[in-house]
Write an enzyme that holds these catalytic residues in place. Sequence first.
Site, PDB file in Angstrom:
ATOM      1  CE  LYS A 182       0.184  -3.946  -7.945  1.00  0.00           C
ATOM      2  NZ  LYS A 182      -1.085  -4.110  -8.635  1.00  0.00           N
ATOM      3  CD  GLU A 188      -3.628   2.282   6.003  1.00  0.00           C
ATOM      4  OE1 GLU A 188      -2.733   2.415   5.134  1.00  0.00           O
ATOM      5  OE2 GLU A 188      -4.828   2.540   5.795  1.00  0.00           O
ATOM      6  N   GLY A 243      -3.541  -6.437  -6.145  1.00  0.00           N
ATOM      7  CA  GLY A 243      -3.319  -6.751  -4.727  1.00  0.00           C
ATOM      8  C   GLY A 243      -4.183  -7.898  -4.239  1.00  0.00           C
ATOM      9  NE  ARG A 244      -9.907  -6.257  -6.525  1.00  0.00           N
ATOM     10  CZ  ARG A 244      -9.471  -5.067  -6.903  1.00  0.00           C
ATOM     11  NH1 ARG A 244      -8.585  -4.422  -6.169  1.00  0.00           N
ATOM     12  NH2 ARG A 244      -9.883  -4.505  -8.021  1.00  0.00           N
ATOM     13  CD  GLU A 329      -9.609  -3.182  -2.924  1.00  0.00           C
ATOM     14  OE1 GLU A 329      -9.604  -2.585  -1.842  1.00  0.00           O
ATOM     15  OE2 GLU A 329      -8.635  -3.844  -3.317  1.00  0.00           O
ATOM     16  CG  HIS A 360     -26.255 -21.629  17.325  1.00  0.00           C
ATOM     17  ND1 HIS A 360     -27.260 -22.279  18.019  1.00  0.00           N
ATOM     18  CD2 HIS A 360     -25.554 -22.604  16.685  1.00  0.00           C
ATOM     19  CE1 HIS A 360     -27.151 -23.584  17.839  1.00  0.00           C
ATOM     20  NE2 HIS A 360     -26.122 -23.807  17.023  1.00  0.00           N
ATOM     21  CE  LYS A 488      -5.530   3.446   0.216  1.00  0.00           C
ATOM     22  NZ  LYS A 488      -4.615   2.893  -0.770  1.00  0.00           N
TER      23      LYS A 488
HETATM   24  O1  LIG Z   1      -0.045  -3.950  -1.097  1.00  0.00           O
HETATM   25  P1  LIG Z   1      -0.272  -2.500  -0.906  1.00  0.00           P
HETATM   26  O2  LIG Z   1       0.254  -1.658  -2.019  1.00  0.00           O
HETATM   27  O3  LIG Z   1       0.263  -2.048   0.435  1.00  0.00           O
HETATM   28  O4  LIG Z   1      -1.828  -2.244  -0.895  1.00  0.00           O
HETATM   29  C1  LIG Z   1      -2.658  -2.828   0.057  1.00  0.00           C
HETATM   30  C2  LIG Z   1      -4.105  -2.781  -0.349  1.00  0.00           C
HETATM   31  O5  LIG Z   1      -4.513  -1.435  -0.551  1.00  0.00           O
HETATM   32  C3  LIG Z   1      -5.397  -1.360  -1.662  1.00  0.00           C
HETATM   33  O6  LIG Z   1      -4.728  -0.766  -2.712  1.00  0.00           O
HETATM   34  C4  LIG Z   1      -6.605  -0.528  -1.368  1.00  0.00           C
HETATM   35  O7  LIG Z   1      -7.258  -0.952  -0.237  1.00  0.00           O
HETATM   36  C5  LIG Z   1      -5.724  -2.820  -1.964  1.00  0.00           C
HETATM   37  O8  LIG Z   1      -6.152  -3.028  -3.260  1.00  0.00           O
HETATM   38  C6  LIG Z   1      -4.426  -3.467  -1.650  1.00  0.00           C
HETATM   39  O9  LIG Z   1      -4.547  -4.851  -1.554  1.00  0.00           O
END
Ligand SMILES: O=P(O)(O)OC[C@H]1O[C@](O)(CO)[C@@H](O)[C@@H]1O
Length: 525
Positions: A182, A188, A243-244, A329, A360, A488
């Site tokens: 987003k 990462e 995002g979620r 979240e 199990h 972060k």
């Molecule tokens: O889509 P992006 O901006 O890379 O963010 C990834 C994820 O990082 C967060 O902002 C924090 O973990 C989430 O809400 C989001 O889904």
Amino acid sequence: MRDLFDADPGRFERFSLECGPIFLDYSKNRITEDTLRLLTELAESVDLADWMLRMRRGDHINVSENRAVLHTALRNRGNEPVLVDGQDVMPAVREVLQKMRRFSESVRQGEWLGFTGQRITDIVNIGIGGSDLGPMLVARALRPYGSVGIRTHFVSNVDGGHLSETLVKLDPATTLFVVTSKSFTTPETLLNATSARSWLVRRLGSEAAVARHFVAVSTNTQAVTAFGIDPAHMFEFWDWVGGRYSLWSAVGLTVAIQIGMDHFEAMLAGAHEMDQHFFSQPFERNIPVLLALLGIWYNTCFGAHTHAVIPYDQSLARLPAHLQQLDMESNGKRVTRDGFTLDFDTGPVIWGEAGVNCQHAFFQLLHQGTRLIPADFIVPMKTLYPLGNHHDILIANCLAQTQALMRGKSEQEARQELAAQGLSGEALAQLLPHKVFPGNQPSNTIMLDKMTPHALGSLIAMYEHKVFVQGVIWGLNSFDQWGVEYGKQLAQRIIPQLADEVDTHEHDASTRGLIARYRRLGHGR
Ligand SMILES: O=P(O)(O)OC[C@H]1O[C@](O)(CO)[C@@H](O)[C@@H]1O
């Protein structure tokens, strides 16, 4: 609950509801009609209906980020406009869906070719959190609807092992990377995308290959362009999609390529059906509202700290992970949307695993442990994988577990059972307490007709609305996530300090000691 069932033969009919392919049996909860009346009064007392309207009409209910919350617009199948700041967002939503259709079809039909002229066979979604968990869940659940010649992969972890293990199986000439972020600033994701890009350029021998093998899904055109992806190959979404809550947007591009746009839109239609149910049904007949109220009751009034999600469907194995982000979240918050610190519990710990495997593993604790753990059991009535009597056995296990959790086994029943096995006296007395099950453990059974795109859309939307309702009742803003920022920030400070010679005195002794140990023993040495 045993007594409630004994006293009321109509309990199942009274406490079950249906919406399209979703059937909810919530009769195995510690509720009476009175409980529900009081809980719905609670919902009324916080003006839930007004909050639902405010979300739906695009008010900036995400107050700390000053944004509207309109994932429902992404799956709006109707013709009515959806306004954000006075502007109808539906034309842009439909335009991106059209662009997804054109692109996914061209990849599936073999018209979009790789740099060396070969068909694309493998799609790698690079993203994390909401840019990974939702589409990964859907891709796994709907695999039987996929195109035979296309495989999907999901790389999220910055651990080099995740990308390396994925790439080792792939041919760069036939691989397409979908970089999904987003913000397009998530370190990462950008690192994984950069490493994937280097692998592709090295193996295909040309920078020019990137244009045929990388597309992006983002709200940030500038950052996508800076990364080297042609904005023409970018699929847009908007800041009013959290995002979620984004799997309904272009974040689902990898899924759309896998299952085709007709199936993707069937999933949107399923979600839309749940939206319509949510926005129109009275609270006492409203599936997401009831699930939310039951959860609040156990959490806040009984002190249940966790909520288990147990899909009796291997293809939903990642549902607990998706719901962890969605719920924790969203409602893992301790101040109200106005900034007041709360003095009661809010969002529960969400956890779970596919049944029957978890029987199990951790079910012992559910049956005879000391904790109250409400649980959702999710199960499709028809299987996509007919194999002998496997499905009957799966269903029987699911039903048996919810029954055992509800009924338990009384001391008298356990005693009779042991006596029937020939035990008596001291031997029986010793074993007896271990054979008693307290029962009274609440559960919801959520039956799907069958795992279809439509049913999956309804199921996920149901949970989104449940989380929203809980947030409203607890007074939270469910749509920000400031809590993930701090770690972060610290990581960015530590990264350069992993090299020798850099001063680490700003840190506590533990962090300093661990950095020193890494410098000595790790660090690629
Ligand atoms: O889509 P992006 O901006 O890379 O963010 C990834 C994820 O990082 C967060 O902002 C924090 O973990 C989430 O809400 C989001 O889904």
